[in-house]
Design a protein around this motif. Structure first.
Motif, PDB file in Angstrom:
ATOM      1  N   LEU A 149      10.843 -66.478 -11.991  1.00  0.00           N
ATOM      2  CA  LEU A 149      11.309 -67.222 -10.821  1.00  0.00           C
ATOM      3  C   LEU A 149      11.879 -68.580 -11.220  1.00  0.00           C
ATOM      4  O   LEU A 149      12.945 -68.981 -10.742  1.00  0.00           O
ATOM      5  CB  LEU A 149      10.140 -67.423  -9.834  1.00  0.00           C
ATOM      6  CG  LEU A 149       9.665 -66.180  -9.084  1.00  0.00           C
ATOM      7  CD1 LEU A 149       8.366 -66.488  -8.348  1.00  0.00           C
ATOM      8  CD2 LEU A 149      10.734 -65.714  -8.090  1.00  0.00           C
ATOM      9  N   ALA A 150      11.178 -69.288 -12.110  1.00  0.00           N
ATOM     10  CA  ALA A 150      11.644 -70.611 -12.531  1.00  0.00           C
ATOM     11  C   ALA A 150      12.995 -70.525 -13.229  1.00  0.00           C
ATOM     12  O   ALA A 150      13.865 -71.390 -13.047  1.00  0.00           O
ATOM     13  CB  ALA A 150      10.606 -71.252 -13.452  1.00  0.00           C
ATOM     14  N   GLN A 151      13.185 -69.469 -14.020  1.00  0.00           N
ATOM     15  CA  GLN A 151      14.461 -69.294 -14.722  1.00  0.00           C
ATOM     16  C   GLN A 151      15.588 -68.991 -13.734  1.00  0.00           C
ATOM     17  O   GLN A 151      16.675 -69.563 -13.816  1.00  0.00           O
ATOM     18  CB  GLN A 151      14.350 -68.172 -15.741  1.00  0.00           C
ATOM     19  CG  GLN A 151      15.625 -67.942 -16.542  1.00  0.00           C
ATOM     20  CD  GLN A 151      15.522 -66.753 -17.478  1.00  0.00           C
ATOM     21  OE1 GLN A 151      14.694 -65.863 -17.282  1.00  0.00           O
ATOM     22  NE2 GLN A 151      16.346 -66.741 -18.505  1.00  0.00           N
ATOM     23  N   GLN A 152      15.322 -68.080 -12.791  1.00  0.00           N
ATOM     24  CA  GLN A 152      16.362 -67.682 -11.848  1.00  0.00           C
ATOM     25  C   GLN A 152      16.704 -68.790 -10.859  1.00  0.00           C
ATOM     26  O   GLN A 152      17.867 -68.995 -10.508  1.00  0.00           O
ATOM     27  CB  GLN A 152      15.924 -66.425 -11.085  1.00  0.00           C
ATOM     28  CG  GLN A 152      15.818 -65.184 -11.954  1.00  0.00           C
ATOM     29  CD  GLN A 152      17.152 -64.804 -12.572  1.00  0.00           C
ATOM     30  OE1 GLN A 152      18.152 -64.705 -11.872  1.00  0.00           O
ATOM     31  NE2 GLN A 152      17.182 -64.607 -13.883  1.00  0.00           N
ATOM     32  N   ILE A 153      15.675 -69.514 -10.400  1.00  0.00           N
ATOM     33  CA  ILE A 153      15.901 -70.593  -9.444  1.00  0.00           C
ATOM     34  C   ILE A 153      16.378 -71.857 -10.156  1.00  0.00           C
ATOM     35  O   ILE A 153      16.943 -72.750  -9.552  1.00  0.00           O
ATOM     36  CB  ILE A 153      14.604 -70.875  -8.653  1.00  0.00           C
ATOM     37  CG1 ILE A 153      14.220 -69.644  -7.819  1.00  0.00           C
ATOM     38  CG2 ILE A 153      14.747 -72.078  -7.736  1.00  0.00           C
ATOM     39  CD1 ILE A 153      12.869 -69.761  -7.156  1.00  0.00           C
ATOM     40  N   ASN A 154      16.102 -71.910 -11.470  1.00  0.00           N
ATOM     41  CA  ASN A 154      16.434 -73.080 -12.284  1.00  0.00           C
ATOM     42  C   ASN A 154      15.639 -74.298 -11.827  1.00  0.00           C
ATOM     43  O   ASN A 154      16.193 -75.356 -11.501  1.00  0.00           O
ATOM     44  CB  ASN A 154      17.933 -73.388 -12.232  1.00  0.00           C
ATOM     45  CG  ASN A 154      18.333 -74.411 -13.281  1.00  0.00           C
ATOM     46  OD1 ASN A 154      17.676 -74.558 -14.307  1.00  0.00           O
ATOM     47  ND2 ASN A 154      19.418 -75.126 -13.017  1.00  0.00           N
ATOM     48  N   CYS A 155      14.298 -74.135 -11.805  1.00  0.00           N
ATOM     49  CA  CYS A 155      13.431 -75.223 -11.373  1.00  0.00           C
ATOM     50  C   CYS A 155      12.348 -75.480 -12.417  1.00  0.00           C
ATOM     51  O   CYS A 155      12.151 -74.694 -13.350  1.00  0.00           O
ATOM     52  CB  CYS A 155      12.793 -74.918 -10.018  1.00  0.00           C
ATOM     53  SG  CYS A 155      11.538 -73.623 -10.057  1.00  0.00           S
ATOM     54  N   SER A 156      11.634 -76.569 -12.247  1.00  0.00           N
ATOM     55  CA  SER A 156      10.551 -76.946 -13.157  1.00  0.00           C
ATOM     56  C   SER A 156       9.359 -76.006 -12.974  1.00  0.00           C
ATOM     57  O   SER A 156       9.082 -75.532 -11.867  1.00  0.00           O
ATOM     58  CB  SER A 156      10.123 -78.388 -12.868  1.00  0.00           C
ATOM     59  OG  SER A 156       9.046 -78.769 -13.680  1.00  0.00           O
ATOM     60  N   LEU A 157       8.649 -75.724 -14.084  1.00  0.00           N
ATOM     61  CA  LEU A 157       7.446 -74.889 -14.036  1.00  0.00           C
ATOM     62  C   LEU A 157       6.291 -75.644 -14.678  1.00  0.00           C
ATOM     63  O   LEU A 157       6.269 -75.869 -15.889  1.00  0.00           O
ATOM     64  CB  LEU A 157       7.683 -73.558 -14.768  1.00  0.00           C
ATOM     65  CG  LEU A 157       6.481 -72.606 -14.866  1.00  0.00           C
ATOM     66  CD1 LEU A 157       5.947 -72.254 -13.482  1.00  0.00           C
ATOM     67  CD2 LEU A 157       6.850 -71.338 -15.631  1.00  0.00           C
ATOM     68  N   SER A 216       5.460 -84.617 -10.218  1.00  0.00           N
ATOM     69  CA  SER A 216       6.731 -85.001  -9.594  1.00  0.00           C
ATOM     70  C   SER A 216       6.807 -86.503  -9.379  1.00  0.00           C
ATOM     71  O   SER A 216       7.851 -87.131  -9.584  1.00  0.00           O
ATOM     72  CB  SER A 216       6.893 -84.284  -8.253  1.00  0.00           C
ATOM     73  OG  SER A 216       6.992 -82.889  -8.423  1.00  0.00           O
ATOM     74  N   GLN A 217       5.674 -87.101  -8.985  1.00  0.00           N
ATOM     75  CA  GLN A 217       5.646 -88.540  -8.744  1.00  0.00           C
ATOM     76  C   GLN A 217       5.884 -89.327 -10.026  1.00  0.00           C
ATOM     77  O   GLN A 217       6.380 -90.450  -9.985  1.00  0.00           O
ATOM     78  CB  GLN A 217       4.301 -88.933  -8.125  1.00  0.00           C
ATOM     79  CG  GLN A 217       4.103 -88.390  -6.720  1.00  0.00           C
ATOM     80  CD  GLN A 217       2.710 -88.682  -6.181  1.00  0.00           C
ATOM     81  OE1 GLN A 217       1.851 -89.233  -6.869  1.00  0.00           O
ATOM     82  NE2 GLN A 217       2.489 -88.323  -4.929  1.00  0.00           N
ATOM     83  N   HIS A 218       5.512 -88.729 -11.164  1.00  0.00           N
ATOM     84  CA  HIS A 218       5.724 -89.387 -12.449  1.00  0.00           C
ATOM     85  C   HIS A 218       7.004 -88.894 -13.138  1.00  0.00           C
ATOM     86  O   HIS A 218       7.197 -89.094 -14.332  1.00  0.00           O
ATOM     87  CB  HIS A 218       4.525 -89.145 -13.369  1.00  0.00           C
ATOM     88  CG  HIS A 218       3.280 -89.821 -12.906  1.00  0.00           C
ATOM     89  ND1 HIS A 218       2.379 -89.227 -12.043  1.00  0.00           N
ATOM     90  CD2 HIS A 218       2.792 -91.066 -13.165  1.00  0.00           C
ATOM     91  CE1 HIS A 218       1.380 -90.063 -11.804  1.00  0.00           C
ATOM     92  NE2 HIS A 218       1.606 -91.178 -12.468  1.00  0.00           N
ATOM     93  N   SER A 219       7.860 -88.236 -12.338  1.00  0.00           N
ATOM     94  CA  SER A 219       9.149 -87.719 -12.842  1.00  0.00           C
ATOM     95  C   SER A 219       8.969 -86.807 -14.046  1.00  0.00           C
ATOM     96  O   SER A 219       9.781 -86.792 -14.972  1.00  0.00           O
ATOM     97  CB  SER A 219      10.077 -88.893 -13.211  1.00  0.00           C
ATOM     98  OG  SER A 219      10.321 -89.697 -12.092  1.00  0.00           O
ATOM     99  N   SER A 220       7.891 -86.025 -14.026  1.00  0.00           N
ATOM    100  CA  SER A 220       7.628 -85.091 -15.111  1.00  0.00           C
ATOM    101  C   SER A 220       8.227 -83.731 -14.770  1.00  0.00           C
ATOM    102  O   SER A 220       8.007 -83.194 -13.692  1.00  0.00           O
ATOM    103  CB  SER A 220       6.118 -84.952 -15.335  1.00  0.00           C
ATOM    104  OG  SER A 220       5.829 -83.982 -16.306  1.00  0.00           O
ATOM    105  N   SER A 221       9.000 -83.174 -15.699  1.00  0.00           N
ATOM    106  CA  SER A 221       9.633 -81.882 -15.481  1.00  0.00           C
ATOM    107  C   SER A 221       9.362 -80.980 -16.680  1.00  0.00           C
ATOM    108  O   SER A 221       9.576 -81.385 -17.827  1.00  0.00           O
ATOM    109  CB  SER A 221      11.139 -82.062 -15.277  1.00  0.00           C
ATOM    110  OG  SER A 221      11.765 -80.823 -15.078  1.00  0.00           O
TER     111      SER A 221
END
Length: 216
Positions: free
Chosen positions: A91-99, A195-200
């Motif tokens: 899902l993370a790969q297809q949506i291109n989001c942070s995991l 997310s609050q610490h801008s961690s991806s």
């Protein structure tokens, strides 16, 4: 093709498994009252049931709103850990989001610390799980109290869960206690802090935590 995620009402998705169950949850990133949960005991055909249950849990419209996924990596049921991580990575790969990923023991650590008043007279403790054949799986956790945030408790994982022949610090050791809903909530909370610490974090780095082989 990757979904285009707008800036309005983005969602964090959590995927979790225990020794005998699995579950999903999502929450609007800025609305703690928007949580939605699903939990289920394992059935024989976990692989197919996992995909079907996930498809029934989240709509296509909400899937497009996901911009972060949080998954537990174990220790828990061997097959379930492997399959939920494959689902989360895909899902993370297809949506291109942070995991984001967290051990199952880290998810329960704050709950155990609070229930046992660990922060009052000590600041570190162990969580363990007795193995059927030999030794223990155990991880070490440190309690941190923030004076700037109304003395809120946070947990640091000092030693990730791994095999030990014996527990040397039995007075500061607590048995692992899975809780489907509470663990899913903590997955969402920890991911939100990232997310609050801008961690991806990228999906390629997320792997199952396998302290033991499946036969144990």
């Amino acid at each position: 093709m990757p979904y285009e995620v707008t800036n309005h009402n983005k969602l964090t998705l959590a995927i979790h498994s225990t020794d005998d169950s699995f579950g999903f949850a999502y929450r609007e990133n800025k609305n703690s009252l928007s949580e939605n949960f699903f939990t289920k005991k394992f059935e024989k055909d976990l692989c197919n049931n996992l995909i079907v249950d996930f498809s029934n849990f989240i709509t296509k419209e909400n899937l497009k709103r996901i911009n972060k996924i949080s998954v537990s990596i174990g220790p828990s049921n061997f097959n379930a850990s492997r399959q939920i991580i494959v689902l989360a990575r895909t899902l993370a790969q297809q949506i291109n989001c942070s995991l984001d990923s967290f051990s199952s023991f880290e998810l329960m650590a704050k709950r155990i610390a609070t229930q046992n008043n660990i922060y009052i007279d000590k600041n570190s403790f162990w969580i363990f799980k007795k193995l059927k054949r030999r030794g223990y799986i155990a991880g070490k956790y440190e309690v941190c109290i923030s004076e700037k945030a109304n003395k809120n408790i946070t947990i640091k994982e000092k030693i990730i869960p791994k095999i030990f022949e014996e527990l040397t610090d039995t007075e500061s050791s607590y048995q692992a206690e899975y809780s489907d809903i509470e663990d899913l909530k903590e997955l969402l909370n920890l991911s939100n802090k990232n997310s609050q610490h801008s961690s991806s974090n990228t999906w390629e780095k997320v792997l199952p935590l396998y302290p033991i082989s499946p036969i144990n």
